[in-house]
Structure formats: C-alpha cells, structure tokens
Design a protein around this motif. Structure first.
Motif, short mmCIF file in Angstrom:
data_model
loop_
_atom_site.label_atom_id
_atom_site.label_comp_id
_atom_site.label_asym_id
_atom_site.label_seq_id
_atom_site.Cartn_x
_atom_site.Cartn_y
_atom_site.Cartn_z
N LEU A 9 -1.14 -41.18 -2.51
CA LEU A 9 -0.02 -40.26 -2.39
C LEU A 9 0.24 -39.51 -3.69
CD1 LEU A 9 2.60 -42.32 -0.31
CD2 LEU A 9 1.00 -40.58 0.50
N ALA A 10 0.14 -40.22 -4.83
CA ALA A 10 0.38 -39.57 -6.12
C ALA A 10 -0.70 -38.53 -6.42
CB ALA A 10 0.41 -40.61 -7.23
N ARG A 11 -1.91 -38.82 -5.99
CA ARG A 11 -3.03 -37.89 -6.21
C ARG A 11 -2.90 -36.65 -5.34
NH1 ARG A 11 -8.31 -37.76 -3.94
NH2 ARG A 11 -9.89 -36.94 -5.35
N ASP A 12 -2.31 -36.80 -4.17
CA ASP A 12 -2.16 -35.68 -3.24
C ASP A 12 -0.76 -35.72 -2.64
OD1 ASP A 12 -2.48 -33.59 -1.51
OD2 ASP A 12 -3.69 -34.70 -0.05
N PRO A 13 0.27 -35.21 -3.37
CA PRO A 13 1.64 -35.25 -2.88
C PRO A 13 1.81 -34.58 -1.52
CG PRO A 13 1.58 -34.62 -5.20
CD PRO A 13 0.16 -34.60 -4.70
N MET A 14 0.93 -33.64 -1.19
CA MET A 14 1.04 -32.97 0.11
C MET A 14 0.80 -33.93 1.27
SD MET A 14 2.00 -29.90 -0.13
CE MET A 14 1.60 -29.34 1.52
N ALA A 15 0.26 -35.13 0.94
CA ALA A 15 0.03 -36.11 1.99
C ALA A 15 1.34 -36.54 2.64
CB ALA A 15 -0.69 -37.34 1.44
N LEU A 16 2.44 -36.42 1.87
CA LEU A 16 3.74 -36.73 2.42
C LEU A 16 4.34 -35.56 3.20
CD1 LEU A 16 5.55 -38.76 -0.39
CD2 LEU A 16 4.92 -39.55 1.88
N SER A 46 11.18 -32.39 -4.72
CA SER A 46 10.54 -32.95 -3.53
C SER A 46 9.74 -34.20 -3.84
CB SER A 46 9.62 -31.90 -2.89
OG SER A 46 10.36 -30.80 -2.44
N THR A 47 9.30 -34.35 -5.08
CA THR A 47 8.53 -35.53 -5.47
C THR A 47 9.41 -36.59 -6.14
OG1 THR A 47 7.90 -34.38 -7.51
CG2 THR A 47 6.33 -34.34 -5.67
N GLY A 48 10.73 -36.43 -6.07
CA GLY A 48 11.63 -37.48 -6.53
C GLY A 48 11.94 -37.47 -8.00
N ILE A 49 11.77 -36.34 -8.68
CA ILE A 49 12.09 -36.25 -10.11
C ILE A 49 13.48 -35.64 -10.26
CG2 ILE A 49 11.44 -35.29 -12.34
CD1 ILE A 49 8.59 -35.09 -11.33
N VAL A 56 6.51 -31.53 0.15
CA VAL A 56 6.59 -30.73 -1.06
C VAL A 56 7.10 -29.33 -0.72
CG1 VAL A 56 5.28 -29.75 -2.97
CG2 VAL A 56 4.76 -32.05 -2.14
N ASN A 57 8.14 -28.92 -1.44
CA ASN A 57 8.73 -27.59 -1.29
C ASN A 57 9.28 -27.33 0.11
OD1 ASN A 57 8.06 -26.90 -3.96
ND2 ASN A 57 5.99 -26.31 -3.33
N ARG A 58 9.63 -28.38 0.84
CA ARG A 58 10.20 -28.21 2.17
C ARG A 58 11.65 -28.67 2.17
NH1 ARG A 58 7.32 -30.88 7.29
NH2 ARG A 58 5.69 -29.45 6.61
N ASN A 59 12.53 -27.84 2.69
CA ASN A 59 13.94 -28.19 2.73
C ASN A 59 14.58 -27.50 3.93
OD1 ASN A 59 16.44 -29.19 2.09
ND2 ASN A 59 16.72 -27.99 0.23
N ALA A 84 12.31 -40.48 -13.73
CA ALA A 84 11.03 -39.89 -14.13
C ALA A 84 10.15 -39.52 -12.96
CB ALA A 84 10.29 -40.85 -15.07
N GLY A 85 10.59 -39.82 -11.74
CA GLY A 85 9.82 -39.41 -10.57
C GLY A 85 9.34 -40.58 -9.75
N VAL A 86 9.66 -40.54 -8.46
CA VAL A 86 9.25 -41.59 -7.55
C VAL A 86 7.72 -41.66 -7.43
CG1 VAL A 86 9.37 -42.35 -5.14
CG2 VAL A 86 11.41 -41.45 -6.26
N MET A 87 7.07 -40.51 -7.61
CA MET A 87 5.61 -40.46 -7.47
C MET A 87 4.89 -40.54 -8.82
SD MET A 87 5.27 -40.58 -4.33
CE MET A 87 3.48 -40.53 -4.43
N ASN A 88 5.62 -40.85 -9.89
CA ASN A 88 5.02 -41.02 -11.21
C ASN A 88 4.53 -42.47 -11.32
OD1 ASN A 88 4.47 -41.45 -13.93
ND2 ASN A 88 6.16 -40.20 -14.65
#
Length: 250
Positions: A30-37, A126-129, A40-43, A202-206
C-alpha cells in the motif's frame, strides 16, 4: 510452571512471524502504491473507500502489535500445555490470538471513523498526513501527557506481566480463551491508543514512522527499562508538540 517445549515454542513463534510478515508485506504494498487504496485526492470517500481504509488499519494493527504481544501469547500457550498435561480444560492458543486481534479490529473501526472525519475537515491529507500544525502539535502534547498518567502505568503493567494476567484471568474453553485475548487486547489499547493516534502526525502510510512506533511499543512492553522509556518519550513528545504548536501559532 513448566517451560514451553522448544517444538511448541517454534510453532507459536513461526505462526506469529508469518502473520506479522504478511501484514508488513501488505503495508509495504500500500505504501509503495497509495492508489491501491483508491482514496488519493478523492473527497468525499465512498463506502468502498472506507472499507479499504478499515482493512488497512486492521492489518496495520496486527503488523504493529503482534511482536509486542508474543510474550503474552507464549505465556498462554505454556499455561495451556500445562493444563492439558494435567487433564484440565484447555483451549487452542489460536482462540486467544483471535480475541486479541478482535480487540484491535474494534480499535481499527474507531481509527477509520477518525481518519474519515479528519479528512473531511481537511485536517489530514488522503494518505493520513496532518495538514494542521495545531492538530499535529496537540496530538503530540496529548500523547506526552498520557505517558505520565496512572492509566498508562496500569495498562502498561498488565502488558508487561503476561504470566500474572494469564493465571488471574484464566477462563476455560474456546470462548474463555477468546475472551482472555479480547481483554488483554483492551489493556493494550488502553496503553497504546494515543501512540497509534500519532500516526496522523507523520502519515499513516509512512512505513518508517509506523515501524518506529511499533519498535517503541515493543521496548515499552518487553525491555527492563520499559516504564522509564515510556516516561522519557512523554517528555520528548511534549517538547516536540510544544515546538509544533508554537510554529503553528506564530
């Protein structure tokens, strides 16, 4: 109490290692490809997005917490084997593990709701930062204060005394083992819930930040100086949070 035989110990630890490795592998994906979730940029996020987010939190809690829970799980397996040898009621160790995981799954529901609310309020990306110095600083200060509270001390003592918990809280049967795991998971949540909230800083996906918190939790629970490390970290969090808040306000 008889020590757990090497074969049984290897089986339990191998199972925990496999589950933890698979969980970290999923987090790395997931961290390598955030779009897998697909968030990203969706609201706003859709129901499918929230389900994917919940799955991420649930898997992440397993990845972070199973290593520090291994002494407790080994203690359960040891007592369980002793009871079986004495023809007393016993239950699969897996039932205890499932109960422990269920507790953190419940926490994952709350974390998902919190992340969705913060995202809707534009306080995190979107990535939790965190996008707000006030939010990040406040979380750090709250975590720092909590590290010095009696509640933190009480929860940490339960997490650091696996044998004492197993002997005093024993319940027979699969349902009893599940309940014991659930109860122990609740103590762990009480000990670590604000530390997990720091993932928003610092970010959920960090993954580096996720790993740092996981290692810190392990040290708190296993190292001889764990309680002192917890308090020292509290001072660090307070100083860090104060600095972040000062920058945000000024």
């Amino acid at each position: 109490m008889t020590a757990l035989p090497a074969r049984d110990r290897t089986v339990v630890l191998s199972g925990l290692l496999l589950i933890t490795a698979l969980s970290w592998g999923y987090m790395w994906y997931l961290a390598r490809d955030p779009m897998a979730l697909c968030m990203v940029n969706r609201n706003p996020w859709s129901a499918a997005d929230l389900i994917a987010l919940f799955a991420m939190w649930a898997v992440m809690m397993v990845a972070m917490m199973f290593p520090s829970a291994s002494p407790m799980i080994l203690a359960f397996a040891s007592v369980n084997r002793m009871r079986r040898a004495q023809s007393l009621p016993y239950a699969p160790t897996s039932a205890f593990v499932l109960g422990y995981a269920a507790a953190w799954t419940g926490y994952s529901v709350l974390a998902t709701v919190a992340q969705e609310a913060l995202h809707s309020a534009a306080l995190i990306s979107s990535t939790g930062i965190s996008t707000s110095g006030i939010l990040g600083g406040s979380l750090l200060v709250a975590a720092g204060i909590f590290q010095w509270t009696p509640l933190k001390d009480a929860c940490l003592r339960h997490c650091r005394s696996p044998l004492g918990f197993i002997l005093t809280e024993w319940r027979d049967g699969i349902g009893g083992a599940f309940w014991m795991g659930l109860r122990q998971g609740a103590w762990c949540i009480g000990c670590c819930w604000l530390l997990m909230a720091l993932l928003f800083v610092a970010g959920v996906m960090n993954l580096w930040w996720v790993a740092a918190i996981a290692v810190f939790v392990l040290i708190e629970k296993v190292a001889a100086a764990g309680p002192w490390v917890a308090r020292a970290a509290g001072v660090l969090f307070l100083a860090w949070g104060g600095w972040v808040l000062a920058r945000a306000i000024v």
